[in-house]
Write a protein that holds these residues in place. Sequence first.
Motif, PDB file in Angstrom:
ATOM      1  N   THR A   9      12.951 -20.644 -23.687  1.00 24.49           N
ATOM      2  CA  THR A   9      13.165 -21.513 -24.126  1.00 24.49           C
ATOM      3  C   THR A   9      12.561 -22.988 -23.798  1.00 24.49           C
ATOM      4  OG1 THR A   9      15.190 -19.919 -23.135  1.00 24.49           O
ATOM      5  CG2 THR A   9      15.693 -22.829 -23.144  1.00 24.49           C
ATOM      6  N   LEU A  10      11.500 -22.848 -22.263  1.00 18.55           N
ATOM      7  CA  LEU A  10      10.775 -24.037 -22.052  1.00 18.55           C
ATOM      8  C   LEU A  10       9.595 -24.246 -22.883  1.00 18.55           C
ATOM      9  CD1 LEU A  10      10.248 -25.615 -19.620  1.00 18.55           C
ATOM     10  CD2 LEU A  10       8.634 -23.822 -18.339  1.00 18.55           C
ATOM     11  N   ALA A  11       9.100 -22.785 -23.444  1.00 23.62           N
ATOM     12  CA  ALA A  11       8.416 -23.015 -24.706  1.00 23.62           C
ATOM     13  C   ALA A  11       8.728 -24.071 -25.604  1.00 23.62           C
ATOM     14  CB  ALA A  11       8.105 -21.660 -25.296  1.00 23.62           C
ATOM     15  N   VAL A  12       9.834 -23.481 -26.307  1.00 22.03           N
ATOM     16  CA  VAL A  12      10.537 -24.245 -27.078  1.00 22.03           C
ATOM     17  C   VAL A  12      10.817 -26.037 -27.410  1.00 22.03           C
ATOM     18  CG1 VAL A  12      12.581 -24.611 -29.035  1.00 22.03           C
ATOM     19  CG2 VAL A  12      12.218 -23.048 -28.454  1.00 22.03           C
ATOM     20  N   VAL A  13      11.490 -26.211 -25.757  1.00 23.56           N
ATOM     21  CA  VAL A  13      11.716 -27.448 -25.487  1.00 23.56           C
ATOM     22  C   VAL A  13      10.568 -27.979 -24.950  1.00 23.56           C
ATOM     23  CG1 VAL A  13      12.521 -28.961 -23.638  1.00 23.56           C
ATOM     24  CG2 VAL A  13      13.928 -26.660 -23.924  1.00 23.56           C
ATOM     25  N   LEU A  14       9.344 -28.452 -24.053  1.00 25.66           N
ATOM     26  CA  LEU A  14       8.135 -28.501 -24.175  1.00 25.66           C
ATOM     27  C   LEU A  14       7.288 -28.369 -25.517  1.00 25.66           C
ATOM     28  CD1 LEU A  14       6.164 -26.976 -20.873  1.00 25.66           C
ATOM     29  CD2 LEU A  14       7.126 -29.262 -21.470  1.00 25.66           C
ATOM     30  N   ILE A 129       9.328 -42.770 -21.442  1.00 22.57           N
ATOM     31  CA  ILE A 129       9.994 -42.220 -22.356  1.00 22.57           C
ATOM     32  C   ILE A 129       9.183 -40.893 -21.334  1.00 22.57           C
ATOM     33  CG2 ILE A 129       8.637 -40.234 -24.931  1.00 22.57           C
ATOM     34  CD1 ILE A 129       7.933 -42.944 -25.270  1.00 22.57           C
ATOM     35  N   GLY A 130       8.515 -40.860 -20.407  1.00 25.85           N
ATOM     36  CA  GLY A 130       8.025 -39.395 -19.452  1.00 25.85           C
ATOM     37  C   GLY A 130       9.372 -39.128 -18.883  1.00 25.85           C
ATOM     38  N   ALA A 131      10.017 -39.769 -18.353  1.00 25.62           N
ATOM     39  CA  ALA A 131      11.183 -39.627 -17.379  1.00 25.62           C
ATOM     40  C   ALA A 131      12.543 -38.632 -18.152  1.00 25.62           C
ATOM     41  CB  ALA A 131      11.856 -40.943 -16.957  1.00 25.62           C
ATOM     42  N   VAL A 132      12.294 -39.097 -19.331  1.00 21.67           N
ATOM     43  CA  VAL A 132      13.793 -38.970 -20.491  1.00 21.67           C
ATOM     44  C   VAL A 132      12.560 -36.818 -20.609  1.00 21.67           C
ATOM     45  CG1 VAL A 132      14.812 -39.209 -22.347  1.00 21.67           C
ATOM     46  CG2 VAL A 132      14.961 -41.067 -21.295  1.00 21.67           C
ATOM     47  N   ILE A 138      13.826 -30.179 -17.307  1.00 22.39           N
ATOM     48  CA  ILE A 138      15.006 -30.223 -16.849  1.00 22.39           C
ATOM     49  C   ILE A 138      15.998 -29.181 -16.782  1.00 22.39           C
ATOM     50  CG2 ILE A 138      16.005 -30.827 -14.045  1.00 22.39           C
ATOM     51  CD1 ILE A 138      13.894 -31.985 -13.565  1.00 22.39           C
ATOM     52  N   ALA A 139      16.228 -30.394 -17.557  1.00 20.72           N
ATOM     53  CA  ALA A 139      17.797 -29.798 -17.882  1.00 20.72           C
ATOM     54  C   ALA A 139      18.173 -28.581 -18.933  1.00 20.72           C
ATOM     55  CB  ALA A 139      18.067 -30.677 -19.214  1.00 20.72           C
ATOM     56  N   ALA A 140      16.788 -28.226 -19.680  1.00 18.10           N
ATOM     57  CA  ALA A 140      16.473 -27.517 -20.126  1.00 18.10           C
ATOM     58  C   ALA A 140      16.165 -26.554 -19.715  1.00 18.10           C
ATOM     59  CB  ALA A 140      15.288 -27.305 -21.101  1.00 18.10           C
ATOM     60  N   VAL A 141      15.263 -26.250 -18.380  1.00 14.62           N
ATOM     61  CA  VAL A 141      15.424 -25.117 -17.729  1.00 14.62           C
ATOM     62  C   VAL A 141      16.874 -24.759 -17.090  1.00 14.62           C
ATOM     63  CG1 VAL A 141      14.517 -24.383 -15.303  1.00 14.62           C
ATOM     64  CG2 VAL A 141      13.067 -25.543 -16.804  1.00 14.62           C
ATOM     65  N   LEU A 142      17.485 -25.119 -16.800  1.00 12.78           N
ATOM     66  CA  LEU A 142      18.732 -25.040 -16.195  1.00 12.78           C
ATOM     67  C   LEU A 142      19.401 -23.894 -17.077  1.00 12.78           C
ATOM     68  CD1 LEU A 142      20.059 -28.777 -13.584  1.00 12.78           C
ATOM     69  CD2 LEU A 142      18.649 -26.398 -13.368  1.00 12.78           C
TER      70      LEU A 142
END
Length: 424
Positions: A9-14, A129-132, A138-142
């Motif tokens: 999931t983290l890889a997809v989000v990144l 943009i970086g903060a978003v 973080i939301a994806a990890v949670l």
Amino acid sequence: MRRRLINSTLAVVLVVVAVFGVSLVIVETRTISSTAQESVDSEALRLISSVESRLLGEERINRDVLAQQIDPNRYARIEIPGRKPIEVGVRPEGGVIRGTAHGEGGESVTVEESRSTVTAEVGRTMLIIGAVALLAVIAAVLLAVRQANKLASPLTDLAETAERLGSGDPRPRHKRYGVPELDRVADVLDASAERIGRMLTAERRLAADASHQLRTPLTALSMRLEEISATDDLDTVKEEATVALTQVERLTDVVERLLTNARDPRSGSAVAFDLDEVVQQQVDEWRPVARSAGRAIVQSGKKGLQAVGTPGAVAQVLAALIENSLMHGRGTVALRTRVTGNQTVVEVTDEGPGVPHELGARIFERTISGRNSTGIGLAVARDLSEADGGRLEMLQQQPPVFALFLSREAQGRRTREQPPATIR
């Protein structure tokens, strides 16, 4: 599994953040630069218009007047033919954004702004943009952790359930997880647990019934063998051996009946049989036990009755009732045969205190006993009678009267009441 779900999931989000983030940075950088350039050009056009209007009105044009019309952070150079160039503001160093406008009389205005303002604006935009993007990660990890727990925890529970089934604990958990596939597995495991539980219950019940039902025939057989070993009379030996062989046959019938009931409680092979013969067999078999206890067995009622059932099962029911009277009752044990309607009835009673009031009809339940006994005999007896299409009832609690009801075989001859005969 949790780690793989979180990492994927983290890889997809990144990847998504990187693709869209870079694209957004490029677009925003170009938009900011274009906006800054348009602003400088607009400033130059506005300034040249002001210069032309003042020249036509023959008003004064000097640095102080022009400084009021330009952004303090910008630099402007106004060139008017025949006059010295006028400069307003501090000329920026390094990279600049330049806008130029020309008037109809040959006037020209050049406006410059340091590119650092554009760079600062781009930096602020990239920071946002970086903060978003960080919040999205973080939301994806949670979310990935929550989803991984939602999927992995049920699998752990199902594995524990399967392990419990393998270790002999068949209790179903009836726990569901809100995931159709996992709930389907849980349904199958619970159904398997219930089947295993029924099988284990049937096996334990068979073992308990077998130990209870075989005890009496084995005891009677042992007593016959003791009498054989204690006598030298050949006729007595032959008589006792014949009785012992009969008891062995009954023992075999008991085993077969128990196995048949374990497979299918309703699979009895009911036939018409001579009820007197079965009752007499039980009287003869229990005579030594009653004699050793200083008690007697009385047989009375109609003779020549025919009943429909399995002789071996009926014998086991009567044996259970006689044993119950000898164990819990007192005085004479009486067996009486009679007819009621289209049924043949065998009553067994004694002179004891009977069944306690608090037990009542529960006397036929397993593990229910008036004394320290197994509480199995009467329950097995009722099961056997019902398997043959009959029924076992307690007609009276004090003194106790138990009655076995069997279907009656019509007779072409009349039966007559026989006086009680004590078997000693």
